[in-house]
Design a protein around this motif. Structure first.
Motif, PDB file in Angstrom:
ATOM      1  N   TYR A  18      86.492 -25.903 -17.391  1.00  0.00           N
ATOM      2  CA  TYR A  18      85.399 -25.047 -17.838  1.00  0.00           C
ATOM      3  C   TYR A  18      85.852 -24.140 -18.983  1.00  0.00           C
ATOM      4  CZ  TYR A  18      82.912 -20.586 -17.519  1.00  0.00           C
ATOM      5  OH  TYR A  18      82.292 -19.406 -17.790  1.00  0.00           O
ATOM      6  N   ARG A  19      85.107 -24.185 -20.062  1.00  0.00           N
ATOM      7  CA  ARG A  19      85.461 -23.404 -21.245  1.00  0.00           C
ATOM      8  C   ARG A  19      84.802 -22.037 -21.144  1.00  0.00           C
ATOM      9  NH1 ARG A  19      84.675 -25.693 -27.378  1.00  0.00           N
ATOM     10  NH2 ARG A  19      86.489 -24.638 -28.255  1.00  0.00           N
ATOM     11  N   ALA A  20      85.612 -20.988 -21.064  1.00  0.00           N
ATOM     12  CA  ALA A  20      85.068 -19.649 -20.881  1.00  0.00           C
ATOM     13  C   ALA A  20      84.869 -18.917 -22.195  1.00  0.00           C
ATOM     14  CB  ALA A  20      85.984 -18.836 -19.968  1.00  0.00           C
ATOM     15  N   LEU A  21      85.682 -19.236 -23.191  1.00  0.00           N
ATOM     16  CA  LEU A  21      85.569 -18.580 -24.496  1.00  0.00           C
ATOM     17  C   LEU A  21      85.672 -19.645 -25.571  1.00  0.00           C
ATOM     18  CD1 LEU A  21      88.022 -15.579 -23.965  1.00  0.00           C
ATOM     19  CD2 LEU A  21      85.536 -15.416 -24.130  1.00  0.00           C
ATOM     20  N   LYS A  22      84.862 -19.496 -26.622  1.00  0.00           N
ATOM     21  CA  LYS A  22      84.830 -20.534 -27.632  1.00  0.00           C
ATOM     22  C   LYS A  22      85.062 -19.978 -29.030  1.00  0.00           C
ATOM     23  CE  LYS A  22      81.703 -23.972 -29.499  1.00  0.00           C
ATOM     24  NZ  LYS A  22      80.313 -24.367 -29.554  1.00  0.00           N
ATOM     25  N   LEU A  36      83.622  -3.958 -26.522  1.00  0.00           N
ATOM     26  CA  LEU A  36      83.149  -5.329 -26.320  1.00  0.00           C
ATOM     27  C   LEU A  36      81.938  -5.238 -25.399  1.00  0.00           C
ATOM     28  CD1 LEU A  36      86.567  -7.109 -25.494  1.00  0.00           C
ATOM     29  CD2 LEU A  36      85.611  -6.587 -27.742  1.00  0.00           C
ATOM     30  N   ILE A  37      80.789  -5.665 -25.899  1.00  0.00           N
ATOM     31  CA  ILE A  37      79.590  -5.610 -25.061  1.00  0.00           C
ATOM     32  C   ILE A  37      78.993  -7.004 -24.935  1.00  0.00           C
ATOM     33  CG2 ILE A  37      79.057  -3.226 -25.703  1.00  0.00           C
ATOM     34  CD1 ILE A  37      76.768  -4.376 -27.452  1.00  0.00           C
ATOM     35  N   PHE A  47      88.300 -12.051 -22.375  1.00  0.00           N
ATOM     36  CA  PHE A  47      88.815 -11.887 -23.727  1.00  0.00           C
ATOM     37  C   PHE A  47      89.754 -10.680 -23.797  1.00  0.00           C
ATOM     38  CE2 PHE A  47      88.233 -10.506 -28.246  1.00  0.00           C
ATOM     39  CZ  PHE A  47      88.884 -11.585 -28.800  1.00  0.00           C
ATOM     40  N   LEU A  48      89.357  -9.584 -23.134  1.00  0.00           N
ATOM     41  CA  LEU A  48      90.196  -8.380 -23.127  1.00  0.00           C
ATOM     42  C   LEU A  48      91.582  -8.683 -22.555  1.00  0.00           C
ATOM     43  CD1 LEU A  48      89.869  -5.208 -23.623  1.00  0.00           C
ATOM     44  CD2 LEU A  48      89.718  -5.060 -21.144  1.00  0.00           C
TER      45      LEU A  48
END
Lengths: 255, 308
Positions: A18-22, A36-37, A47-48
């Protein structure tokens, strides 16, 4: 824009398949507060954690692209050394079941500092920086768990400051606090930004507006893959968003 | 309309009131039944403990506690050396079992858990290990005794000795120590671990500076439980410790613990009063240990409450 302290280039993160960030590319400026919102599950906390490699602790995590700190690839740094440079404050205050003094002295002690006078100095300086000193200076032997929630969170900030990081990551640091404690934390973030690069995840858009210089809006669709939609000065992002999705989010049409 | 509605309500109220009466009567009855069961249970406990203490108390005096057994069919003498042997055996058993048990639990919880997520082989090994720990905890102590006799007493030629008994005893209490330590470690919030790692502490520093101290009350509970187990077990030491009533002077000497002495007195002699006296001393020791566990676990739950 100022010199960038932290930077990612085409950064993607996978939990297993599963790709969480692209493909996230961002330059986070030095000694500013960057918020970051985005809606829940958009990957902003993930990401943090990329900046201090806390995602390494989760099994099955794989990344692509690069994360840079001061222009250096963080995968080439030792995670222990990296985390001394990149402090973190968590959503739920998590002081150790130790005295206030031992909580703050923990980081320096772990790096091998034993001199009690130096430790005392560091503890005082850190507690002053986190605006907690006046409230606890007579009770440094008291358990960190006996403090109120807001005090605990400022203790955790002091604990992070004690190892003299240059970056502080904050994952919804005020989410479990009452409004007054929240304001104190926000004031503190503002003060700290003179000397530290701060990245803060928040669900609260007013908070992002109050404390941050820059704001990054993350968004996710049905694929549940988080992407960076827009990144600019906070003022610009809130008054004049470029992207339709940002506008919808900040005006409360979804999320 | 309005009246209909009101009378409807009053009908419901009437039904509710009637039902309440019935239900509260039923409740009183069952609470009474539970009280009765509780009373029976407590009475049995008080009867057994009281009988042993009263009967045994007659045999206990300073001389009984401070002289060694003389042996023989009449069971002459006191119990001093058996108290000493009990302490020796408890100490030696825990010296062997505690590092092994705590180490195994730390590995299973702190290290194996995360590695197993990426390795199927390790995951099945841990599955087997956990199943083994659970199964071992339910095995009768005499099985450990037979195993100890076969391996330590005869194959390894340790003979009937403190060493053989302590090694067999360690096998017996290992599951207890592993289980309680695992539970204690699982009760330590992950927030502590993350907080420590995020400050640049290594995994090992996190473990011995944060996790182990936070889990210590639970680990100690497991150790005290094991003390109680070693004090009260008989069969396992019957076949590994022998029955000498002299105080062992080395770990290769045999001996008899209080529980074992009680067994010998009851089976081989006519000194029923002395058996009772020994039993009373044993019961007092077990009660003291349980009080200790109670205090430690109270401290443990107090700590947990603070965290929340």
């Amino acid at each position: 824009m100022n010199d960038s302290k932290l930077e990612t280039i085409d950064y993607s993160l996978y939990y297993g398949k599963y790709r969480a960030l692209k493909d996230i590319t961002i330059k986070i400026p030095e000694n500013k507060v960057t918020a970051l919102i985005g809606p829940s599950g958009c990957g902003k906390s993930t990401f943090l954690r990329s900046f201090n490699r806390m995602n390494d602790l989760i099994a099955g995590v794989r990344t692509e692209g690069m994360v840079l700190i001061d222009g250096e690839d963080i995968l080439k740094t030792d995670p222990v050394a990296l985390r001394q440079n990149v402090g973190m404050v968590f959503q739920k205050p998590n002081p150790f079941p130790k005295s206030i003094f031992d909580n703050v002295a923990y980081g320096p002690r772990v790096t091998g500092l034993k001199d009690h006078h130096k430790l005392e100095e560091i503890v005082e300086r850190s507690l002053r920086s986190s605006a907690l000193w006046d409230e606890v200076k007579d009770n440094l032997g008291k358990s960190g768990l006996d403090l109120s929630g807001g005090q605990q969170q400022r203790l955790c900030i002091a604990r992070a400051l004690a190892v003299e990081p240059t970056v502080i990551l904050m994952d919804e640091p005020a989410a479990s606090l009452d409004p007054i404690a929240t304001l104190k934390i926000e004031d503190l973030i503002h003060e700290l930004s003179a000397n530290y690069t701060i990245v803060i995840v928040t669900h609260n858009m007013q908070q992002a507006g109050r404390v941050s210089d820059f704001t990054a809006f993350f968004y996710t669709d049905e694929s549940r893959t988080g992407q960076l939609v827009e990144f600019s000065e906070t003022k610009t992002l809130f008054t004049n968003p470029r992207d339709r999705r940002t506008e919808d989010y900040i005006t409360g049409r979804f999320g | 309309m309005e009246e209909d509605r009101l009378s409807g309500i009053s009908l419901i109220h009437q039904a509710q009131a009637q039902n309440l009466k019935k239900e509260s009567g039923r409740q009183s009855f069952w609470i009474g039944v539970m009280w009765f069961f509780a009373f029976i249970t407590v009475s049995i406990l008080i009867l057994v403990v009281g009988y042993v203490l009263v009967q045994g108390g007659k045999a206990i005096d300073w001389e009984f506690l401070t002289t060694s057994p003389k042996g023989g069919i009449s069971g002459e003498g006191g119990i001093s050396t058996t108290i000493g042997t009990t302490f020796y055996l408890v100490g030696l058993t825990l010296l062997i079992a505690t590092p092994l048990g705590v180490g195994a639990a730390v590995f299973l919880i702190e290290y194996a858990g995360e590695q197993s997520l990426s390795s199927k082989f390790l995951r099945s090994v841990i599955g087997v290990a956990n199943f083994a720990v659970e199964t071992l905890a339910g095995i009768p102590s005499i099985i450990f005794g037979l195993f100890g006799y076969a391996l330590f007493v005869s194959t390894l030629h340790f003979g009937f000795s403190l060493l053989s008994a302590a090694l067999a005893g360690a096998c017996l209490v290992l599951p207890t120590i592993i289980r309680t330590t695992e539970e204690a470690l699982l009760a330590v919030p992950d927030d502590y671990r993350r907080g420590s790692l995020a400050l640049g502490a290594t995994k090992w520093q996190t473990l011995y500076r944060i996790v182990l101290p936070a889990g210590l009350p639970g680990i100690i509970t497991g150790i005290i439980l094991s003390v109680g187990r070693v004090i009260s077990e008989t069969a396992i030491f019957y076949v590994t410790l022998g029955g000498s009533y002299r105080l062992p002077t080395s770990i290769m000497d045999g001996g008899r613990t209080l529980a074992l002495h009680l067994y010998y007195l009851a089976m081989d002699t006519r000194a029923f009063d002395k058996a009772m006296g020994t039993g009373a001393v044993l019961v007092v020791m077990i009660i003291l240990i349980n009080l200790l566990i109670d205090r430690v676990s109270r401290k443990l739950t107090a700590g947990v409450r603070k965290v929340r």
